[in-house]
Motif scaffolding. Structure first.
Motif, PDB file in Angstrom:
ATOM      1  N   VAL A  50       0.871  -1.181   0.000  1.00 19.92           N
ATOM      2  CA  VAL A  50       0.000   0.000   0.000  1.00 19.92           C
ATOM      3  C   VAL A  50       0.905   1.227   0.000  1.00 19.92           C
ATOM      4  CG1 VAL A  50      -1.802   1.229   1.230  1.00 19.92           C
ATOM      5  CG2 VAL A  50      -1.728  -1.262   1.302  1.00 19.92           C
ATOM      6  N   ILE A  51       1.013   1.853  -1.162  1.00 16.81           N
ATOM      7  CA  ILE A  51       1.865   3.036  -1.263  1.00 16.81           C
ATOM      8  C   ILE A  51       1.058   4.200  -1.814  1.00 16.81           C
ATOM      9  CG2 ILE A  51       4.054   1.803  -1.464  1.00 16.81           C
ATOM     10  CD1 ILE A  51       3.934   2.156  -4.462  1.00 16.81           C
ATOM     11  N   THR A  52       1.373   5.356  -1.303  1.00 16.12           N
ATOM     12  CA  THR A  52       0.693   6.560  -1.776  1.00 16.12           C
ATOM     13  C   THR A  52       1.627   7.427  -2.604  1.00 16.12           C
ATOM     14  OG1 THR A  52       1.219   7.668   0.292  1.00 16.12           O
ATOM     15  CG2 THR A  52      -0.936   6.606   0.139  1.00 16.12           C
ATOM     16  N   ASP A  53       2.924   7.226  -2.454  1.00 16.55           N
ATOM     17  CA  ASP A  53       3.893   7.968  -3.248  1.00 16.55           C
ATOM     18  C   ASP A  53       4.074   7.288  -4.604  1.00 16.55           C
ATOM     19  OD1 ASP A  53       4.231   9.670  -1.141  1.00 16.55           O
ATOM     20  OD2 ASP A  53       6.211   8.944  -0.576  1.00 16.55           O
ATOM     21  N   ARG A  54       4.707   7.996  -5.502  1.00 15.93           N
ATOM     22  CA  ARG A  54       5.002   7.486  -6.838  1.00 15.93           C
ATOM     23  C   ARG A  54       6.496   7.167  -6.905  1.00 15.93           C
ATOM     24  NH1 ARG A  54       4.554  11.384 -12.077  1.00 15.93           N
ATOM     25  NH2 ARG A  54       4.944   9.872 -13.682  1.00 15.93           N
ATOM     26  N   TYR A  55       6.834   6.015  -7.459  1.00 15.50           N
ATOM     27  CA  TYR A  55       8.210   5.568  -7.593  1.00 15.50           C
ATOM     28  C   TYR A  55       8.518   5.394  -9.076  1.00 15.50           C
ATOM     29  CZ  TYR A  55       7.900   4.697  -2.607  1.00 15.50           C
ATOM     30  OH  TYR A  55       7.733   4.854  -1.265  1.00 15.50           O
ATOM     31  N   VAL A  56       9.497   6.139  -9.571  1.00 17.16           N
ATOM     32  CA  VAL A  56       9.857   6.097 -10.981  1.00 17.16           C
ATOM     33  C   VAL A  56      11.301   5.617 -11.095  1.00 17.16           C
ATOM     34  CG1 VAL A  56      10.164   7.428 -13.106  1.00 17.16           C
ATOM     35  CG2 VAL A  56       8.254   7.958 -11.566  1.00 17.16           C
ATOM     36  N   PHE A  57      11.487   4.540 -11.857  1.00 14.61           N
ATOM     37  CA  PHE A  57      12.809   3.968 -12.065  1.00 14.61           C
ATOM     38  C   PHE A  57      13.235   4.178 -13.510  1.00 14.61           C
ATOM     39  CE2 PHE A  57      11.237   1.875  -8.379  1.00 14.61           C
ATOM     40  CZ  PHE A  57      12.339   1.516  -7.631  1.00 14.61           C
ATOM     41  N   PHE A  58      14.461   4.683 -13.697  1.00 12.97           N
ATOM     42  CA  PHE A  58      15.095   4.739 -15.010  1.00 12.97           C
ATOM     43  C   PHE A  58      16.088   3.592 -15.051  1.00 12.97           C
ATOM     44  CE2 PHE A  58      13.780   9.161 -14.511  1.00 12.97           C
ATOM     45  CZ  PHE A  58      13.149   9.371 -15.730  1.00 12.97           C
ATOM     46  N   LEU A  59      15.917   2.708 -16.010  1.00 13.84           N
ATOM     47  CA  LEU A  59      16.687   1.472 -16.053  1.00 13.84           C
ATOM     48  C   LEU A  59      17.503   1.374 -17.335  1.00 13.84           C
ATOM     49  CD1 LEU A  59      17.211  -1.437 -14.931  1.00 13.84           C
ATOM     50  CD2 LEU A  59      15.157  -2.135 -16.211  1.00 13.84           C
ATOM     51  N   ASP A  60      18.807   1.180 -17.177  1.00  7.40           N
ATOM     52  CA  ASP A  60      19.664   0.906 -18.325  1.00  7.40           C
ATOM     53  C   ASP A  60      19.599  -0.593 -18.618  1.00  7.40           C
ATOM     54  OD1 ASP A  60      21.536   1.288 -20.355  1.00  7.40           O
ATOM     55  OD2 ASP A  60      23.242   1.076 -19.008  1.00  7.40           O
ATOM     56  N   LEU A  61      19.744  -0.971 -19.868  1.00  5.58           N
ATOM     57  CA  LEU A  61      19.688  -2.390 -20.225  1.00  5.58           C
ATOM     58  C   LEU A  61      21.036  -3.079 -20.103  1.00  5.58           C
ATOM     59  CD1 LEU A  61      17.372  -2.455 -23.371  1.00  5.58           C
ATOM     60  CD2 LEU A  61      16.809  -3.025 -21.005  1.00  5.58           C
ATOM     61  N   ASN A  62      22.104  -2.397 -20.501  1.00 10.05           N
ATOM     62  CA  ASN A  62      23.421  -3.020 -20.581  1.00 10.05           C
ATOM     63  C   ASN A  62      24.261  -2.680 -19.364  1.00 10.05           C
ATOM     64  OD1 ASN A  62      22.900  -4.075 -23.224  1.00 10.05           O
ATOM     65  ND2 ASN A  62      23.098  -1.985 -23.957  1.00 10.05           N
ATOM     66  N   MET A  63      24.251  -3.616 -18.406  1.00  4.70           N
ATOM     67  CA  MET A  63      25.015  -3.428 -17.174  1.00  4.70           C
ATOM     68  C   MET A  63      25.627  -4.763 -16.763  1.00  4.70           C
ATOM     69  SD  MET A  63      22.427  -1.115 -14.869  1.00  4.70           S
ATOM     70  CE  MET A  63      21.060  -2.250 -15.062  1.00  4.70           C
TER      71      MET A  63
END
Length: 128
Positions: A50-63
């Motif tokens: 149960v979350i009220t905040d927003r979580y945004v992930f920027f994900l690189d593919l090549n790691m």
């Protein structure tokens, strides 16, 4: 709504520049940087159902260690982590058509974006 941004990328310069752009964003509550996707997975595992905040992930593919596809595969195995307030944007330098098509299989991915991050990208996310 508070928006917490996370950047997952093994490029230190990109992490620093991304943080600057995100801190200029109109919706940014916090910015956390990861150069290892396994550490970012731990964060998502600890986000409650149960979350009220927003979580945004920027994900690189090549790691190294765990690439972006491995990260997405791990998320898809745990439905609890697929919350509507968690958004993942693949932000990569890869223009490989096969990568773009493969990303479409993941319901966790909001959008496939090409590097570099821009102020316009951040503003678009803040207003959507």
């Amino acid at each position: 709504m508070n928006t917490h941004f996370y950047i997952i990328d093994d490029d230190e310069l990109f992490l620093k520049l991304g943080k600057i752009y995100l801190e200029m964003g109109s919706c940014t509550s916090s910015v956390t940087l990861f150069n290892d996707a396994t550490e970012a997975l731990k964060v998502i595992e600890n986000i409650s159902e149960v979350i009220t905040d927003r979580y945004v992930f920027f994900l690189d593919l090549n790691m190294p260690i765990l690439n972006g596809f491995g990260f997405l595969d791990a998320l898809e195995k745990n439905p609890k982590q697929l919350h509507k307030n968690i958004q993942i944007y693949v932000l990569t330098s890869s223009v490989n058509y096969e990568d773009m098509e493969r990303i479409k299989q993941y319901k966790t991915v909001s959008e496939y974006l090409n590097k570099p991050m821009t102020r316009e990208m951040v503003q678009h996310i803040c207003t959507s």
